[in-house]
Design a protein around this motif. Structure first.
Motif, PDB file in Angstrom:
ATOM      1  N   LEU A 148      19.627  10.746  27.769  1.00  0.00           N
ATOM      2  CA  LEU A 148      20.850  10.139  28.155  1.00  0.00           C
ATOM      3  C   LEU A 148      21.907  11.225  28.067  1.00  0.00           C
ATOM      4  CD1 LEU A 148      22.468   7.773  28.954  1.00  0.00           C
ATOM      5  CD2 LEU A 148      22.972   7.117  26.542  1.00  0.00           C
ATOM      6  N   TRP A 149      22.497  11.554  28.886  1.00  0.00           N
ATOM      7  CA  TRP A 149      23.540  12.729  28.908  1.00  0.00           C
ATOM      8  C   TRP A 149      25.032  12.122  29.283  1.00  0.00           C
ATOM      9  CZ3 TRP A 149      22.180  17.965  28.178  1.00  0.00           C
ATOM     10  CH2 TRP A 149      21.229  18.320  28.057  1.00  0.00           C
ATOM     11  N   ASP A 150      25.969  12.891  28.624  1.00  0.00           N
ATOM     12  CA  ASP A 150      27.402  12.487  28.891  1.00  0.00           C
ATOM     13  C   ASP A 150      27.752  13.609  29.802  1.00  0.00           C
ATOM     14  OD1 ASP A 150      29.954  12.423  28.953  1.00  0.00           O
ATOM     15  OD2 ASP A 150      30.055  11.690  26.813  1.00  0.00           O
ATOM     16  N   VAL A 151      28.233  13.014  31.107  1.00  0.00           N
ATOM     17  CA  VAL A 151      28.597  13.838  32.292  1.00  0.00           C
ATOM     18  C   VAL A 151      29.741  14.762  31.862  1.00  0.00           C
ATOM     19  CG1 VAL A 151      29.175  13.904  34.750  1.00  0.00           C
ATOM     20  CG2 VAL A 151      27.576  12.362  33.762  1.00  0.00           C
ATOM     21  N   GLU A 152      30.899  14.205  31.265  1.00  0.00           N
ATOM     22  CA  GLU A 152      32.197  14.832  30.978  1.00  0.00           C
ATOM     23  C   GLU A 152      31.965  15.819  30.068  1.00  0.00           C
ATOM     24  OE1 GLU A 152      36.133  15.803  31.659  1.00  0.00           O
ATOM     25  OE2 GLU A 152      34.662  14.223  32.795  1.00  0.00           O
TER      26      GLU A 152
END
Length: 581
Positions: A320-324
């Protein structure tokens, strides 16, 4: 009675010419008695006397007895009745001389030519020449009037006709029948209804023709060259992409899903072990992360709000990655195979594994696995949540399409779910699944190479509504949010992009050879007008297929320019070909 004058000497015939008589001639003539000429038959018995004959005198060789004469005596000429005949006239007739001026001159003389009597007329048929009946009968001698033609009578007459093979040579007739394939007892021409078509009489042949039809039939609007396609007169779809991005290292694998487009107008693409995000607004390319050593990225998918990106790896882990911020938030493990597909609904991230299982991950909880769905015996390669979150569709390498109830119920690590509908109509792996955005009950699915068929299902009743055979394997399906159309991407042998109308399923447009290799991945822009495709030729291509509809405020929409890719906002990147890396 009638004393006719004597004929002058100059008018006498040669027979009365005086000839000097010698003594010998006189003695010979005295011994001969000439018989008188016969008179009319009516008086032959009364007036004729029996003639006497004298002994034959051999001294004159020119005179023969009466019995030996070869020339018969001449008959007396007939006279008209009612005229008396005198002795002088009889004597003259007996002497062969007819005097002129006497009663004999009153004989009838034929003064007109001979006219034969009329012959008996031959009776002919009562037919009348055409010139005589032209005013009475106006019919054509070649084209009869249909209203006066009795078709039933003609048909009955023709029915009584039959071939007579005995009249011809049996061997010749048999050879003709074998060469033409026409049975002897069957009529070639006749007034009958058309025979049923082959498709209705021979089901095997009809099935074979149906399978071969897409390969040999003329594609409406298609061009045989690699330049691709088009459409009807009212619509024109560009055959060239608006933008091309270089994507080196893209894996050429049918079962993976390496492309996703978020609502924030960002495109995520997995290239081998790395994940990149290309922002369509600015054209910036950001590397988000890399897979663990010895593994690779097998699937990517944005969350509904576009803030998070789920990444599936070949070792069975889900990241799970945070795009910002570009940071990895967590890693969710537990699968025993590669994660070929991911799908989001709110805080639930569902993953399809190579072992046929589907897990629901609640990204908010430490124990992320809240449910497991077991309904496939092969690898799950297609997975898609419906927009309202009530149903989940999955397709696998076992040629099965499952529709699951999205309500979780009692969540827990050991919770199990069962499929609401299971469809086994496909004959190849099902990777392409898509829900219709304007009619939520519709689900479209597409099969692989051995199937190449689009099926449209009613998720409420479980019925199959439409089926369409295509020329090649189907790798992805995208519904248009603004039109009643759906787009499909294809692999070998066409490597094409096809646009179909719904519900007629007619082919609206086709772009053949859209990539140099099979088109494996596709995603739709947030505005619903541009489609991005990826292929094994390591290129990303952006196609403007649909137009953005008019705004609800009533203002006239501004036509999207070439630079406005996806979200409709200005893009500062104007190069035709960009590199992801």
């Amino acid at each position: 009675m009638f004393n006719s004058p004597k004929t002058p000497s100059r008018h006498r015939s040669r027979s009365e010419t005086k000839t000097p008589l010698t003594p010998s001639l006189t003695a010979a003539m005295n011994g001969v008695s000439l018989a008188s000429s016969p008179v009319k038959r009516s008086r032959a018995k009364s007036s004729s006397k029996s003639s006497t004959t004298t002994p034959f005198n051999a001294t004159n060789p020119f005179i023969a007895p009466a019995s030996s004469r070869s020339r018969p005596t001449s008959p007396v000429k007939r006279t008209s009745g009612g005229i008396p005949v005198s002795d002088s006239f009889r004597s003259q007739a007996g002497g062969g001389v007819i005097r002129k001026g006497g009663v004999e001159s009153r004989l009838d003389v034929v003064t007109n030519d001979y006219v034969p009597p009329p012959k008996a007329e031959i009776k002919r048929s009562k037919s009348t020449p055409a010139v005589n009946r032209a005013g009475l009968d106006q019919r054509d001698r070649f084209i009869t009037q249909r209203e006066t033609t009795d078709i039933a009578a003609v048909s009955t007459t023709l029915e009584q006709l039959s071939l007579n093979p005995q009249a011809a040579s049996p061997g010749h007739t048999a050879r003709l029948a074998a060469a033409t394939g026409v049975p002897l007892n069957r009529r070639i021409l006749g007034y009958h209804e058309q025979p049923p078509s082959a498709s209705s009489s021979d089901t095997t042949l009809a099935q074979q023709r149906e399978f071969a039809r897409p390969l040999y039939a003329q594609r409406p609007g298609a061009i045989a060259t690699s330049t691709g396609a088009t459409t009807n007169k009212t619509r024109k779809i560009p055959t060239q992409p608006e933008r091309v991005l270089d994507a080196p290292g893209m894996v050429d694998d049918f079962y993976l899903n390496l492309l996703s487009w978020s609502c924030q107008n960002a495109v995520a693409v997995a290239l081998e072990a790395s994940t990149y995000i290309w922002k369509a607004d600015t054209g910036a390319v950001v590397q988000l992360g890399e897979a663990p050593e010895g593994s690779y990225v097998s699937s990517v998918d944005f969350s509904n709000d576009g803030a998070f990106l789920g990444v599936g790896n070949g070792n069975g882990e889900v990241e799970l990655w945070d795009v910002e911020s570009g940071q990895k938030l967590r890693t969710m493990s537990g699968h025993q195979g590669q994660i070929a597909t991911l799908s989001w609904h709110e805080h639930i991230l569902s993953s399809g594994c190579g072992d046929g299982s589907i897990w629901h991950h609640d990204v908010r909880m430490p124990r992320h696995k809240v449910m497991e769905l077991l309904g496939h015996t092969g690898e799950v390669c297609g997975l898609k949540w419906r927009s309202d979150g009530e149903l989940l569709a999955s397709g696998g390498n076992d040629n099965v399409v499952n529709i699951w109830d999205g309500r979780l119920g009692d969540v827990g690590e050991g919770a199990r779910g069962s499929a609401k509908w299971t469809k086994r109509n496909h004959t190849a792996a099902v990777k392409a699944v898509a829900w219709c955005p304007w009619q939520l009950s519709l689900l479209a699915s597409g099969g692989g190479t051995n199937d190449a068929t689009i099926n449209v299902w009613n998720s409420t009743t479980g019925a199959r509504l439409h089926t369409l055979r295509t020329p090649s394997q189907i790798t992805s399906i995208q519904w248009s949010p603004h039109r009643k159309e759906l787009l499909t991407t294809h692999g070998y042998p066409t490597n094409s992009i096809m646009l179909h109308a719904y519900p007629s399923m007619e082919r609206v447009a086709e772009i053949r050879d859209a990539h140099d290799s099979r088109v494996l991945f596709s995603c739709l822009s947030p505005a619903g007008d541009v489609v991005c495709t990826g292929a094994g030729d390591e290129n990303l291509k952006f196609w403007r297929v649909w137009d953005v509809p008019t705004e609800t405020s009533g203002k006239k929409k501004k036509a999207a320019s070439v630079d406005d890719v996806g979200g409709g906002r200005l893009n500062s990147t104007k190069e035709g070909i960009l590199s992801i890396r």
